[in-house]
Write a protein that holds these residues in place. Structure first.
Motif, short mmCIF file in Angstrom:
data_model
loop_
_atom_site.label_atom_id
_atom_site.label_comp_id
_atom_site.label_asym_id
_atom_site.label_seq_id
_atom_site.Cartn_x
_atom_site.Cartn_y
_atom_site.Cartn_z
N ARG A 282 0.82 -1.23 0.00
CA ARG A 282 0.00 0.00 0.00
C ARG A 282 0.85 1.26 0.00
NH1 ARG A 282 -2.22 0.30 6.25
NH2 ARG A 282 -0.17 0.11 7.24
N ASP A 283 2.03 1.19 0.60
CA ASP A 283 2.88 2.37 0.72
C ASP A 283 3.83 2.54 -0.45
OD1 ASP A 283 1.76 3.04 3.17
OD2 ASP A 283 3.12 1.68 4.22
N ASP A 284 4.23 1.44 -1.01
CA ASP A 284 5.18 1.48 -2.12
C ASP A 284 4.79 0.40 -3.11
OD1 ASP A 284 7.25 1.55 -3.88
OD2 ASP A 284 8.83 1.54 -2.34
N SER A 285 4.13 0.80 -4.17
CA SER A 285 3.58 -0.17 -5.12
C SER A 285 4.66 -0.93 -5.88
CB SER A 285 2.65 0.53 -6.11
OG SER A 285 3.36 1.50 -6.85
N SER A 286 5.92 -0.54 -5.69
CA SER A 286 6.98 -1.29 -6.35
C SER A 286 7.27 -2.60 -5.60
CB SER A 286 8.25 -0.45 -6.46
OG SER A 286 8.77 -0.18 -5.17
N TYR A 287 6.69 -2.74 -4.42
CA TYR A 287 6.85 -3.96 -3.64
C TYR A 287 5.59 -4.82 -3.74
CZ TYR A 287 11.03 -2.03 -1.46
OH TYR A 287 12.28 -1.52 -1.23
N VAL A 288 5.82 -6.11 -3.76
CA VAL A 288 4.72 -7.07 -3.81
C VAL A 288 4.71 -7.87 -2.51
CG1 VAL A 288 3.81 -9.11 -4.97
CG2 VAL A 288 4.82 -7.25 -6.30
N ILE A 289 3.57 -7.94 -1.88
CA ILE A 289 3.42 -8.72 -0.66
C ILE A 289 2.74 -10.04 -1.02
CG2 ILE A 289 2.35 -8.87 1.61
CD1 ILE A 289 2.49 -5.79 1.70
N THR A 290 3.41 -11.12 -0.78
CA THR A 290 2.89 -12.44 -1.07
C THR A 290 2.69 -13.20 0.23
OG1 THR A 290 4.10 -12.47 -3.16
CG2 THR A 290 3.25 -14.57 -2.37
N THR A 291 1.52 -13.73 0.42
CA THR A 291 1.22 -14.48 1.64
C THR A 291 0.83 -15.91 1.27
OG1 THR A 291 0.38 -12.47 2.69
CG2 THR A 291 -0.18 -14.57 3.72
N TYR A 292 1.59 -16.86 1.76
CA TYR A 292 1.28 -18.27 1.54
C TYR A 292 0.52 -18.81 2.76
CZ TYR A 292 4.46 -18.40 -2.43
OH TYR A 292 5.06 -18.17 -3.63
N GLU A 293 -0.41 -19.67 2.49
CA GLU A 293 -1.22 -20.25 3.56
C GLU A 293 -1.27 -21.76 3.39
OE1 GLU A 293 -4.85 -18.16 4.66
OE2 GLU A 293 -5.89 -20.06 4.56
N GLY A 294 -0.73 -22.45 4.34
CA GLY A 294 -0.71 -23.91 4.27
C GLY A 294 0.61 -24.42 3.71
N VAL A 295 0.72 -25.71 3.65
CA VAL A 295 1.94 -26.36 3.20
C VAL A 295 1.58 -27.36 2.11
CG1 VAL A 295 3.90 -27.80 3.86
CG2 VAL A 295 2.98 -26.13 5.47
N HIS A 296 2.33 -27.32 1.03
CA HIS A 296 2.09 -28.25 -0.07
C HIS A 296 2.30 -29.70 0.40
CE1 HIS A 296 1.69 -25.26 -3.27
NE2 HIS A 296 2.67 -24.60 -2.68
#
Length: 188
Positions: A151-165
């Motif tokens: 939200r503050d710097d659109s050049s950054y991507v926040i990726t959230t993983y949930e669970g384990v393969h």
DNA sequence: CGGTTTTGACCAGCGC
DNA sequence: GCGCTGGTCAAAACCG
């Protein structure tokens, strides 16, 4: 500053992301890279406002959690469906640990070795940028991930993983013997 | 034609 | 109970 690395690493194939104009090394075998790119903050959410002073030394911030360590997430919502009690971090569905990391990249989709199917896109109040929802299409594997721009710097991507393969990554065979690090590598 | 993405609708949780 | 919000579903559109 408190940070530590998850152990065991729940995502053995998250070692190196390739994105246009950005190569994010996640290979923990390199200490200097690990320190700058592979961080786990105690409370990513609370540190967001003061992140500017923390992020000056590296282009990527990563937050990790697993049942062994405290949890932190890139999610900024106050209702992030997350439990964090007794060092065990899981969502309401008990899918498994969640891991969030922040990467400077022009592309939102980074190849982490797994195949993902997009199932939703949503504008959330906490972030003017759209949030994309992906799930692993493999049968029996319920791993999900969310991808949104900072939200503050659109050049950054926040990726959230949930669970384990619960299966091997089809990308595993492409790792070179030099850069590949097994999943039970201890990061300290 | 089959797999993937898009997108509006729907649902559940939470705070008031 | 109601409204807000985030997460998911599923039909249609899209693409190789």
């Amino acid at each position: 500053m408190d940070f530590y690395f998850g152990n065991p690493h729940p995502y053995p194939n998250i070692h190196q992301y390739h994105a246009h104009n950005s190569v994010v090394s996640m290979t923990p075998s390199s200490p200097e890279i690990a320190l700058s790119d592979y961080l786990m903050l105690d409370d990513y959410v609370d540190h967001q406002d003061s992140r500017s002073s923390q992020s000056t030394e590296s282009s990527e911030k990563a937050t990790f959690c697993d049942p062994t360590h405290g949890f932190s997430t890139g999610a900024t919502s106050k209702n992030n469906n997350m439990k964090c009690k007794n060092g065990i971090n899981e969502n309401k569905r008990g899918v498994g640990p969640r891991i969030a990391f922040r990467t400077k990249s022009e592309l939102e989709i980074m190849d982490d070795g797994y195949k993902w199917r997009k199932y939703g896109k949503k504008s959330v109040k906490s972030n003017p940028n759209l949030r994309n929802y992906y799930k692993c299409p493999s049968g029996g594997c319920s791993v999900k991930k969310r991808v949104e721009r900072d939200r503050d710097d659109s050049s950054y991507v926040i990726t959230t993983y949930e669970g384990v393969h619960n299966h091997e990554s089809p990308f595993t065979t492409y790792y070179s013997p030099i850069s590949f690090v097994h999943s039970d590598t201890t990061f300290k």
